[in-house]
Each structure stands twice: as C-alpha cells, then as structure tokens.
Design an enzyme around this catalytic site. Structure first.
Site, mmCIF file in Angstrom:
data_model
loop_
_atom_site.group_PDB
_atom_site.id
_atom_site.type_symbol
_atom_site.label_atom_id
_atom_site.label_comp_id
_atom_site.label_asym_id
_atom_site.label_seq_id
_atom_site.Cartn_x
_atom_site.Cartn_y
_atom_site.Cartn_z
ATOM 1 N N GLN A 9 0.729 -1.346 0.043
ATOM 2 C CA GLN A 9 -0.085 0.115 -0.275
ATOM 3 C C GLN A 9 0.846 1.218 -0.098
ATOM 4 O O GLN A 9 0.300 2.245 -0.265
ATOM 5 C CB GLN A 9 -0.944 -0.080 1.228
ATOM 6 C CG GLN A 9 -0.191 0.126 2.578
ATOM 7 C CD GLN A 9 -1.107 -0.293 3.609
ATOM 8 O OE1 GLN A 9 -1.603 -1.267 3.978
ATOM 9 N NE2 GLN A 9 -1.321 0.903 4.454
ATOM 10 N N GLU A 33 -7.292 -1.841 -5.988
ATOM 11 C CA GLU A 33 -7.450 -1.076 -4.721
ATOM 12 C C GLU A 33 -7.537 0.351 -5.031
ATOM 13 O O GLU A 33 -8.114 1.382 -4.495
ATOM 14 C CB GLU A 33 -6.290 -1.185 -3.981
ATOM 15 C CG GLU A 33 -6.264 -2.718 -3.176
ATOM 16 C CD GLU A 33 -5.480 -3.530 -4.095
ATOM 17 O OE1 GLU A 33 -5.899 -4.800 -3.770
ATOM 18 O OE2 GLU A 33 -4.925 -3.272 -5.107
ATOM 19 N N GLU A 35 -6.803 -4.852 -11.251
ATOM 20 C CA GLU A 35 -5.455 -3.969 -11.140
ATOM 21 C C GLU A 35 -4.768 -3.525 -12.318
ATOM 22 O O GLU A 35 -4.332 -2.430 -12.719
ATOM 23 C CB GLU A 35 -4.508 -4.758 -10.284
ATOM 24 C CG GLU A 35 -3.188 -4.141 -9.841
ATOM 25 C CD GLU A 35 -3.594 -3.495 -8.576
ATOM 26 O OE1 GLU A 35 -2.606 -2.467 -8.409
ATOM 27 O OE2 GLU A 35 -4.460 -3.716 -7.830
ATOM 28 N N ASP A 61 -5.735 -4.899 15.887
ATOM 29 C CA ASP A 61 -4.629 -3.705 16.378
ATOM 30 C C ASP A 61 -3.163 -4.024 16.144
ATOM 31 O O ASP A 61 -2.797 -4.840 16.313
ATOM 32 C CB ASP A 61 -4.669 -3.802 18.052
ATOM 33 C CG ASP A 61 -3.783 -2.966 18.612
ATOM 34 O OD1 ASP A 61 -3.280 -1.990 17.994
ATOM 35 O OD2 ASP A 61 -3.472 -3.130 19.762
ATOM 36 N N ASN A 94 -0.890 -9.323 4.737
ATOM 37 C CA ASN A 94 -0.679 -7.858 5.019
ATOM 38 C C ASN A 94 -0.529 -7.150 3.543
ATOM 39 O O ASN A 94 -0.260 -8.110 2.774
ATOM 40 C CB ASN A 94 0.207 -7.497 6.171
ATOM 41 C CG ASN A 94 0.182 -6.330 6.698
ATOM 42 O OD1 ASN A 94 -0.782 -5.654 6.392
ATOM 43 N ND2 ASN A 94 0.933 -5.893 7.563
#
Length: 370
Positions: free
Chosen positions: A176, A206, A240, A291, A337
């Site tokens: 990202q 995205e 994408e 978290d 991730n």
C-alpha cells in the site's frame, strides 16, 4: 531528538552569550536569533556524537535498499530512530532465544519511523465509523448452525489446518506504500479469494476504491463495508491491470465496460474465533481488522505473534485472514498484510489464535457474496 544538556545546564559559551560578555552591546538586539542558531548547531553536533559509527555502513546500505533521501538536517534524527529500532530488535531477539517470546522481529522499511508516525501512515481502518455505521448489513453468514463455542471445534469438523494460498485463491502480497489504504486491500483480498475459489483468480484494483469510494477517506482510512457498498452501487470493480495503484487518492476513473468482478451483497461474521475459523474454511479469505499499533507488530519477522499489550478492543488496521494452523504447539491465524514482501514473513504474519481475541481480530469480519 535527544539533547546533550539536561537539568537546565548550559555550556560556558552559552552562559557568556546570555550574560552579554561576548556579544557587543550594539548587536544584542539580534541575540535571540544568533543564540538559536548556535544552540541548534551544538545540539546537532551532540546528536552526531551519540550515533554509533560502527553502524555507518549498515545505515548506508539500509538507505540504499529502501531509497531513502532526507532533507538537510533531517538525517541525524532519522538515524537515531533507526538505531533505537536496532537496539529494540536486538533486545527482543535475545529474549526470544531465552524463550520469552514466540516470534522474532527485524529491521524493515519502517526503521526510520517513530511508532506514532508508523501508526499514522500505515494503519487506516476507522473503527469508530464501523461502530457508528447505520448501513444495513445482513448479519446472517452462510455457515451451518452448529454450537458456537470457541473451545469446542469437534462438532465443527474443521480441518486441523487450512490455507487458501495453497488452493490458489490468494494473489501475491501487495504494497500500500505510504498510504492508509489497508481497508481497500483487505476488501479486494476477500473478493479475490471468491474468484480464486472458482479458479478465476484476478488481482483487483485498490486504486479503484481509493478514488471512487467517497464514504471512505482514501489514504486517511476507510472501511471494507463501504468498499463493498460502492461495488454494489457501481456494478463492480476494475482489475489491477485496468486501474493501477498509485498510493494516492485521485479522480475516480472507474470503467464500467471493464468490470473484473461483481458482488450482490456482503455479510459479517459473529464475533467469535470459532466462527472465523469456520468462515475461513467454508467461505474463503475473510476481511478482518486488528490492532497493529505495537512496536512488536511494526518490526514483526517470523514466528507466532503474541503481545499481551495488543488491544482486543481497539483495532486500527485491515488485513486478510487466509488460513490457520499450528506451529510449535501454538495455534495461529495466517494473515496476509499489504506492506510488501520486506515486512514480516514475506508479507504475512502468524497471529496466535484462541487467545481471548488477540488484537481484536474478531471485532470486524466481513466477506463479499458474488
């Protein structure tokens, strides 16, 4: 930046300036500016003196690896943060070798960021909006009506381990960049999983969500639910390839004639780790929030992650649950991730499972229905 002098003590040269013993009377009106320059220079020198010269080559290699260039006067402070990270990593891994931790940490692209900067830049899940949302969402998932006790998995007949990567339903790890767009990557990841289940794995855009989902906030954060609502209203999402990622919010350029995937609705899972396990095994990769604020998460490298200070109530980062398993007697969730391959275990983290909702992983769980 740490200072050389404490408890109000100042070097002799500064005391002489203050007393007026060095600066002529006619120039004392410029004294505050002059003093600031001198003190600033002294502090920079002092900070340079605190740097470990043995790490010079390693620092240069790290900057080269991650293409770091700093503004004039900034490098010293960034170097100090980086050295502090190395010290933390060395101490943690020493304790790991002693059996005090179940995972290792390592230097990565976040080495010159304070923990506060890291959280502000990388973690973009907006939990307060999820809690206050008035959006109607079908709470009923597609799972069988079995006993929902986290400790009773016998009745669920779950496999001991499950991995959607091995089943071809997970795209390669993405990055990202310096943008809090984790929510968009989590949302596309779950939808890519549904495509992959049908052997039509496509990397979705995205950037399409970043630019077009105005209920979310681009690089300042958002919700996977908002992303799915936008897809429903727009009639789909681009790939994408059609709509490449730029790591910044721009004008919506969605192409209705180049839709790569469509959804009818999205659903949530009840707040339960057994529900999440069944969801992963029966439905596909699940978009979840955790978290990720701890320093231990910032530098996670390998092993089964457990930090008792990780909040099970306040979540700030969106990721993708793609499987579960067991390692050295520790049950874990396999989490994809969106921080690139240089973070974690080639972009993944194993988070301890069935530890009282570690890091709040069950607080917000959604998936799309095609």
């Amino acid at each position: 930046m740490r200072h050389m002098y404490i408890n109000g003590d100042t070097p002799n040269v500064c005391r002489n300036f203050i007393k007026g013993n060095i600066i002529p009377r006619w120039s004392r009106m410029k004294f505050p500016l002059f003093l600031g320059i001198v003190v600033g220079s002294i502090l920079v020198v002092a900070s340079d003196d605190k740097l470990n010269s043995n790490l010079d080559e390693e620092w240069e290699n790290w900057k080269l690896q991650y293409s770091r260039q700093y503004a004039e006067g900034e490098e010293t402070s960034r170097r100090m943060i980086w050295e502090s990270a190395l010290s933390y990593i060395e101490q943690h891994n020493r304790e790991y070798a002693m059996g005090k931790h179940t995972f290792t940490v390592g230097i990565n692209q976040f080495g010159d960021l304070t923990n506060e900067e890291f959280n502000k830049q990388m973690n973009g899940f907006v939990m307060n909006e999820a809690e206050n949302s008035t959006e109607e969402i079908e709470e009923r998932d597609e799972l069988d009506d079995d006993d929902d006790d986290d400790d009773n998995e016998i009745s669920f007949k779950l496999p001991k381990s499950f991995n959607w990567i091995k089943k071809g339903a997970v795209t390669p790890v993405k990055n990202q960049g310096a943008c809090g767009s984790c929510w968009a990557f989590s949302a596309t990841g779950a939808l890519e999983g549904q495509l992959g289940k049908n052997r039509k794995l496509i990397s979705l855009s995205e950037q399409n969500l970043l630019d077009c989902d105005r209920r979310s906030h681009g690089c300042r954060g958002g919700l996977m639910g908002n992303a799915y609502n936008w897809m429903i209203q727009a009639g789909g999402i681009n790939s994408e390839q059609t709509y490449p990622y730029t790591a910044r919010q721009g004008t919506c350029r969605f192409r209705g004639d180049m839709i790569a995937a469509k959804i009818r609705k999205y659903r949530s899972l009840a707040k339960s780790e057994s529900r999440l396990a069944r969801g992963v095994a029966q439905i596909g990769p699940i978009a979840v929030a955790i978290d990720a604020s701890r320093r231990s998460f910032q530098y996670y490298k390998q092993g089964v992650y457990f930090d008792r200070r990780c909040s099970n109530r306040n979540v700030n980062h969106a990721v993708l649950a793609v499987g579960y398993g067991r390692q050295r007697g520790k049950r874990f969730w396999l989490i994809k991730n969106s921080w690139g391959l240089s973070w974690g275990d080639k972009g993944y983290i194993k988070m301890q499972r069935n530890r009282r909702n570690l890091c709040g992983i069950t607080n917000y769980m959604v998936y799309p229905v095609m």
